[in-house]
Motif scaffolding. Structure first.
Motif, mmCIF file in Angstrom:
data_model
loop_
_atom_site.group_PDB
_atom_site.id
_atom_site.type_symbol
_atom_site.label_atom_id
_atom_site.label_comp_id
_atom_site.label_asym_id
_atom_site.label_seq_id
_atom_site.Cartn_x
_atom_site.Cartn_y
_atom_site.Cartn_z
ATOM 1 N N TYR A 76 4.146 -4.874 -1.433
ATOM 2 C CA TYR A 76 2.871 -4.302 -1.873
ATOM 3 C C TYR A 76 2.597 -2.892 -1.365
ATOM 4 O O TYR A 76 1.835 -2.159 -1.976
ATOM 5 C CB TYR A 76 1.712 -5.217 -1.452
ATOM 6 C CG TYR A 76 1.711 -6.516 -2.213
ATOM 7 C CD1 TYR A 76 1.287 -6.552 -3.540
ATOM 8 C CD2 TYR A 76 2.138 -7.701 -1.627
ATOM 9 C CE1 TYR A 76 1.280 -7.738 -4.257
ATOM 10 C CE2 TYR A 76 2.143 -8.892 -2.336
ATOM 11 C CZ TYR A 76 1.712 -8.897 -3.646
ATOM 12 O OH TYR A 76 1.720 -10.077 -4.347
ATOM 13 N N CYS A 77 3.123 -2.511 -0.245
ATOM 14 C CA CYS A 77 2.731 -1.230 0.344
ATOM 15 C C CYS A 77 3.838 -0.191 0.208
ATOM 16 O O CYS A 77 3.558 0.990 -0.012
ATOM 17 C CB CYS A 77 2.392 -1.399 1.813
ATOM 18 S SG CYS A 77 1.403 -2.875 2.156
ATOM 19 N N CYS B 80 4.230 2.879 -2.352
ATOM 20 C CA CYS B 80 3.503 4.125 -2.089
ATOM 21 C C CYS B 80 3.790 4.662 -0.689
ATOM 22 O O CYS B 80 4.014 5.843 -0.497
ATOM 23 C CB CYS B 80 1.999 3.915 -2.239
ATOM 24 S SG CYS B 80 1.523 3.580 -3.934
ATOM 25 N N HIS B 81 3.742 3.740 0.287
ATOM 26 C CA HIS B 81 3.820 4.216 1.683
ATOM 27 C C HIS B 81 5.247 4.280 2.214
ATOM 28 O O HIS B 81 5.448 4.682 3.343
ATOM 29 C CB HIS B 81 2.994 3.287 2.577
ATOM 30 C CG HIS B 81 1.514 3.456 2.395
ATOM 31 N ND1 HIS B 81 0.785 4.429 3.046
ATOM 32 C CD2 HIS B 81 0.642 2.797 1.612
ATOM 33 C CE1 HIS B 81 -0.481 4.346 2.690
ATOM 34 N NE2 HIS B 81 -0.603 3.359 1.808
ATOM 35 N N ILE C 242 -4.756 6.806 12.429
ATOM 36 C CA ILE C 242 -4.555 5.482 11.832
ATOM 37 C C ILE C 242 -4.007 4.495 12.854
ATOM 38 O O ILE C 242 -4.351 3.320 12.849
ATOM 39 C CB ILE C 242 -3.680 5.613 10.569
ATOM 40 C CG1 ILE C 242 -4.458 6.471 9.572
ATOM 41 C CG2 ILE C 242 -3.357 4.249 9.979
ATOM 42 C CD1 ILE C 242 -3.733 6.828 8.329
ATOM 43 N N LEU D 36 -6.915 2.967 14.558
ATOM 44 C CA LEU D 36 -7.847 2.073 13.855
ATOM 45 C C LEU D 36 -7.683 0.674 14.434
ATOM 46 O O LEU D 36 -6.567 0.261 14.737
ATOM 47 C CB LEU D 36 -7.524 2.011 12.348
ATOM 48 C CG LEU D 36 -7.601 3.301 11.532
ATOM 49 C CD1 LEU D 36 -7.272 3.015 10.067
ATOM 50 C CD2 LEU D 36 -8.970 3.947 11.644
ATOM 51 N N ARG E 178 -9.310 2.509 0.108
ATOM 52 C CA ARG E 178 -10.065 3.594 0.749
ATOM 53 C C ARG E 178 -9.791 4.874 -0.031
ATOM 54 O O ARG E 178 -8.636 5.176 -0.322
ATOM 55 C CB ARG E 178 -9.649 3.739 2.210
ATOM 56 C CG ARG E 178 -10.394 4.837 2.936
ATOM 57 C CD ARG E 178 -10.291 4.716 4.431
ATOM 58 N NE ARG E 178 -11.141 3.657 4.959
ATOM 59 C CZ ARG E 178 -11.216 3.358 6.259
ATOM 60 N NH1 ARG E 178 -10.494 4.016 7.127
ATOM 61 N NH2 ARG E 178 -12.017 2.408 6.666
ATOM 62 N N ARG E 179 -10.847 5.577 -0.367
ATOM 63 C CA ARG E 179 -10.744 6.788 -1.210
ATOM 64 C C ARG E 179 -9.790 6.517 -2.376
ATOM 65 O O ARG E 179 -10.082 5.658 -3.212
ATOM 66 C CB ARG E 179 -10.322 7.984 -0.363
ATOM 67 C CG ARG E 179 -11.383 8.356 0.674
ATOM 68 C CD ARG E 179 -11.038 9.613 1.414
ATOM 69 N NE ARG E 179 -9.890 9.436 2.287
ATOM 70 C CZ ARG E 179 -9.978 8.967 3.529
ATOM 71 N NH1 ARG E 179 -11.152 8.666 4.039
ATOM 72 N NH2 ARG E 179 -8.899 8.812 4.262
ATOM 73 N N MET F 117 -6.905 5.093 -2.459
ATOM 74 C CA MET F 117 -6.053 3.888 -2.394
ATOM 75 C C MET F 117 -6.800 2.683 -2.953
ATOM 76 O O MET F 117 -7.922 2.415 -2.559
ATOM 77 C CB MET F 117 -5.633 3.612 -0.953
ATOM 78 C CG MET F 117 -4.846 2.310 -0.875
ATOM 79 S SD MET F 117 -4.234 1.928 0.740
ATOM 80 C CE MET F 117 -4.302 0.141 0.667
ATOM 81 N N ILE G 77 -3.186 -10.072 -2.731
ATOM 82 C CA ILE G 77 -2.594 -10.557 -1.475
ATOM 83 C C ILE G 77 -3.586 -11.505 -0.795
ATOM 84 O O ILE G 77 -4.769 -11.169 -0.660
ATOM 85 C CB ILE G 77 -2.272 -9.369 -0.535
ATOM 86 C CG1 ILE G 77 -1.564 -8.236 -1.303
ATOM 87 C CG2 ILE G 77 -1.430 -9.809 0.632
ATOM 88 C CD1 ILE G 77 -1.339 -6.982 -0.473
#
Ligand code: HEC
Length: 206
Positions: A114-115, A118-119, A145, A148, A161-162, A164, A171
């Motif tokens: 899932y991530c 992009c990441h 980050i 966090l 967020r923004r 994303m 999930i």
């Protein structure tokens, strides 16, 4: 003996028979109710949505849910676990899942699905999506980050967020917390120092 008269009658009967047979499967809409020889379960004493009925004072069959009704699948017994925000309004500080191998491995699988698009798999933000479109995912190894708390990471995954998008529908809650654990492992690996390497192994690390 077959006369011309009987031949004509036979023809007529054939045409009439065919017309009746085809008429039975007519596709023309009709206002007349069809004749049900065997009604089976076609007719039932029940109300359908949007029908009117004299039973209720407002004449509607579709009722509103009783005030305060919560759909089963939306009932969250543990608000903090499902939202990442505690009763005091602050993000949950610590991941509620046991931080063991199973959790981290589950998180790795889900993160890579899932991530990572992009990441990327390291979390640095250079996945295949930003390679194709102008879209800059955060770098998960940035100081801000890394600092966090777990609940905020969980909240970002859930709500987005923004630019994303949120992933709460794709999930499960447990998997989102597992991803948080895996993101922590990625961040830890990124910030590793020589001191993290066991003493007996240090001589082998260049
Ligand atoms: C469709 C692309 C995409 C996917 C998939 C995606 N992200 Fe993001 N993510 C972004 C973008 C873009 C940003 C930067 C948002 C911004 O600052 O506008 C971001 C930002 C973040 C941030 C930083 C938030 C902040 O406070 O700046 C975190 C943490 C994060 N993503 C975690 C995740 C995790 C974990 C997943 C997998 C569940 C995930 N992302 C999946 C695109 C994506």
């Amino acid at each position: 003996m077959i006369t011309q008269y009987t031949r004509r009658t036979a023809k007529l009967l054939l045409v009439a028979g065919a017309a009746m047979a085809l008429g039975a499967c007519s596709n023309f809409p009709s206002r007349q109710p069809p004749i049900w020889v065997w009604p089976d379960m076609k007719k039932q004493d029940k109300y359908k949505a949007q029908m009117s009925a004299p039973f209720f004072a407002d004449g509607r069959t579709s009722r509103r849910p009783v005030e305060g009704t919560v759909a089963q699948e939306w009932y969250k017994a543990d608000e903090a676990y499902s939202t990442g925000v505690g009763a005091d309004g602050n993000y949950v500080a610590k991941n509620p899942l046991p931080l063991d191998k199973a959790t981290i491995e589950k998180g790795q699988v889900k993160f890579n699905i899932y991530c990572a698009p992009c990441h990327d798999r390291t979390g640095s933000g250079r996945g295949v999506v930003p390679a194709k479109v102008v879209w800059v995912p955060g770098n998960m190894h940035e100081e801000r980050i890394v600092n966090l708390v777990d609940g905020e990471l969980y909240h970002v995954i859930s709500m987005g967020r923004r630019s994303m998008p949120g992933y709460r529908f794709q999930i499960s809650e447990q998997d989102r917390w597992a991803i948080v654990a895996y993101v922590r492992a990625l961040q830890r690996s990124w910030r590793g120092t020589m001191a993290d390497v066991p003493a007996e192994m240090q001589s082998k690390v260049k």
